[in-house]
Design a protein around this motif. Structure first.
Motif, PDB file in Angstrom:
ATOM      1  N   ALA A 153      -5.103   5.724  -2.067  1.00 46.90           N
ATOM      2  CA  ALA A 153      -4.004   6.154  -2.926  1.00 46.90           C
ATOM      3  C   ALA A 153      -4.572   6.761  -4.201  1.00 46.90           C
ATOM      4  O   ALA A 153      -5.578   6.278  -4.735  1.00 46.90           O
TER       5      ALA A 153
ATOM      6  N   VAL B  18       2.857   8.637   4.124  1.00 49.85           N
ATOM      7  CA  VAL B  18       1.807   7.847   3.473  1.00 49.85           C
ATOM      8  C   VAL B  18       1.317   6.725   4.398  1.00 49.85           C
ATOM      9  O   VAL B  18       0.155   6.303   4.279  1.00 49.85           O
TER      10      VAL B  18
ATOM     11  N   ASN C 275       1.818   2.083  -3.454  1.00 51.41           N
ATOM     12  CA  ASN C 275       0.711   2.727  -4.173  1.00 51.41           C
ATOM     13  C   ASN C 275       0.677   4.226  -3.904  1.00 51.41           C
ATOM     14  O   ASN C 275       0.505   5.049  -4.813  1.00 51.41           O
ATOM     15  N   HIS C 276       0.842   4.589  -2.641  1.00 49.07           N
ATOM     16  CA  HIS C 276       0.732   5.994  -2.242  1.00 49.07           C
ATOM     17  C   HIS C 276       1.947   6.825  -2.650  1.00 49.07           C
ATOM     18  O   HIS C 276       1.835   8.051  -2.779  1.00 49.07           O
TER      19      HIS C 276
ATOM     20  N   GLN D  13       0.821  -1.204   0.000  1.00 51.59           N
ATOM     21  CA  GLN D  13       0.000   0.000   0.000  1.00 51.59           C
ATOM     22  C   GLN D  13       0.860   1.262   0.000  1.00 51.59           C
ATOM     23  O   GLN D  13       0.530   2.267  -0.642  1.00 51.59           O
TER      24      GLN D  13
ATOM     25  N   HIS E 198      -0.255  -0.130  -9.567  1.00 54.97           N
ATOM     26  CA  HIS E 198      -1.117  -0.114  -8.377  1.00 54.97           C
ATOM     27  C   HIS E 198      -1.574  -1.539  -8.083  1.00 54.97           C
ATOM     28  O   HIS E 198      -2.028  -2.257  -8.983  1.00 54.97           O
TER      29      HIS E 198
ATOM     30  N   ASP F 242      -1.411   8.314   6.131  1.00 54.35           N
ATOM     31  CA  ASP F 242      -2.584   8.385   5.261  1.00 54.35           C
ATOM     32  C   ASP F 242      -3.292   7.037   5.168  1.00 54.35           C
ATOM     33  O   ASP F 242      -4.528   6.968   5.176  1.00 54.35           O
ATOM     34  N   ILE F 243      -2.523   5.969   5.056  1.00 47.95           N
ATOM     35  CA  ILE F 243      -3.115   4.631   4.959  1.00 47.95           C
ATOM     36  C   ILE F 243      -3.863   4.298   6.239  1.00 47.95           C
ATOM     37  O   ILE F 243      -4.990   3.768   6.207  1.00 47.95           O
TER      38      ILE F 243
END
Length: 384
Positions: free
Chosen positions: A281, A271, A159-160, A156, A204, A274-275
């Motif tokens: 993302a 990030v 992805n971000h 993940q 992604h 954020d996750i």
């Protein structure tokens, strides 16, 4: 740049008690002839002169004209700086003893007359599979590892990271010359690397299982020989419990490498926040990602970059300021904000490695003067 930093209130620093993420750096260097500037296939001899920790931190690379030096796991940028400076100094001394300059430059600047590689079956398989692509002149990168032991989280994180990696690439641009001439690109290494079919922006992935399945399919297709040939710009490391960001040219100086590593670690920490906050993302078009990376390779920080979130062409330093705004809370939390701001201010004044090389070449017109300057930069002995 300090005045442009405005992101401290963008995130609440409620996670301030979290320990800083660990980090480590792998740096690849060329061994160049002091007089001709050509690559020298003397890695075996140089590595044989290393002892103790320096030997433990050294590796062969895909060419006998290259060596790689690897830091231990570090918890802060001060530790990282000490290890980088020490490893560069001992490797440079080992090279100098046999007439080879250790040079931190992203792509072979003059010529590689002898395409020698270490005697290993894996290298032979790569050459059989990929042909002349595997015999291109040697290239040197800087790979930053940040500790992310949860593999699902690591996927993940990759992805971000995607929209920010062209900016990291531009900051690190350090390879404008090929066959003794200016290519017009700040990172010729990036352009050469595009010939490898398993390289490019990280796709992604919804999960680690999807990541693994895709890699298995690409190995079956022959695009990769094994998991070690996942050459995407960010990946869960095949060796360590880390996310590995591998988009950068090797940094000309220790200070440049420290700023690069500090930004990458702060990006990963940001990030992750954020996750954990369940922010998705960005889903970015592949064509825009490719354009953003091409523009980063072409202009570095001396021109314009593509914003992959919008498709707009913007001054490179506007996107650097956006990056600093984005990662500022993480840098503050880890006590590294002023170090990174100072490093970016220096880049704003002095230019990237690519621009500094060009400045020497404009002044003297001699590629060997550029290489002498780079050799001094590599070990911190260049005149300012």
């Amino acid at each position: 740049m300090g005045a442009g930093f405005k992101g401290l209130d963008r995130r609440q620093l409620a996670t301030a008690e979290r320990s800083p993420l660990t980090l480590g750096v792998e740096e690849e260097f060329l061994l160049l002839d002091t007089f001709s500037g050509r690559n020298l296939p003397v890695a075996d001899t140089v590595l044989a002169r290393l002892t103790g920790q320096a030997l433990e931190q050294s590796r062969h690379e895909f060419r006998q004209s290259m060596i790689e030096m690897v830091t231990p796991v570090c918890s802060n940028l001060t530790q990282l700086r000490e290890h980088l400076a020490a490893s560069r100094a001992v490797a440079a001394a080992a090279g100098a003893a046999i007439g080879a300059r250790l040079v931190a430059v992203g792509a072979t600047p003059v010529a590689e007359a002898v395409i020698d590689r270490p005697a290993a079956e894996r290298y032979e398989r790569i050459i059989r599979q990929f042909g002349p692509v595997a015999l291109d002149p040697a290239l040197c990168g800087c790979h930053v590892h940040v500790g992310v032991p949860d593999r699902e989280l690591a996927v993940q994180v990759c992805n971000h990271l995607r929209p920010w990696l062209p900016v990291i690439q531009a900051i690190a641009a350090n390879s404008p010359f090929h066959e003794g001439a200016d290519t017009g690109y700040a990172s010729w290494r990036s352009i050469q690397m595009e010939r490898w079919p398993s390289l490019g922006p990280t796709p992604h992935f919804a999960s680690a299982a999807e990541y693994d399945h895709t890699v298995e399919q690409l190995i079956t297709a022959g695009v990769m020989l094994d998991v070690g040939m996942v050459l995407w710009y960010a990946r869960p490391s095949a060796r360590y419990p880390t996310v590995e960001v591998r988009v950068a040219d090797v940094a000309p100086t220790v200070d440049d490498a420290v700023v690069l590593a500090g930004l990458v670690r702060a990006l990963v920490a940001t990030v992750i926040d954020d996750i954990r906050a369940e922010l998705p993302a960005p889903r970015l078009r592949g064509s825009l990602m490719s354009a953003a990376h091409w523009r980063a390779a072409r202009d570095g920080l001396e021109g314009h970059l593509v914003n992959p979130l919008t498709g707009d062409l913007q001054p490179a330093w506007d996107l650097v300021d956006d990056l600093l705004d984005f990662v500022g809370p993480a840098l503050t939390r880890d006590g590294e904000l002023q170090t990174v701001i100072a490093g970016l201010e220096r880049l704003r004044v002095e230019g990237t490695g690519a621009e500094r090389q060009r400045r020497v070449h404009r002044r003297t017109g001699d590629i060997n003067d550029v290489l002498g300057y780079l050799a001094a930069e590599t070990t911190g002995n260049a005149a300012r």
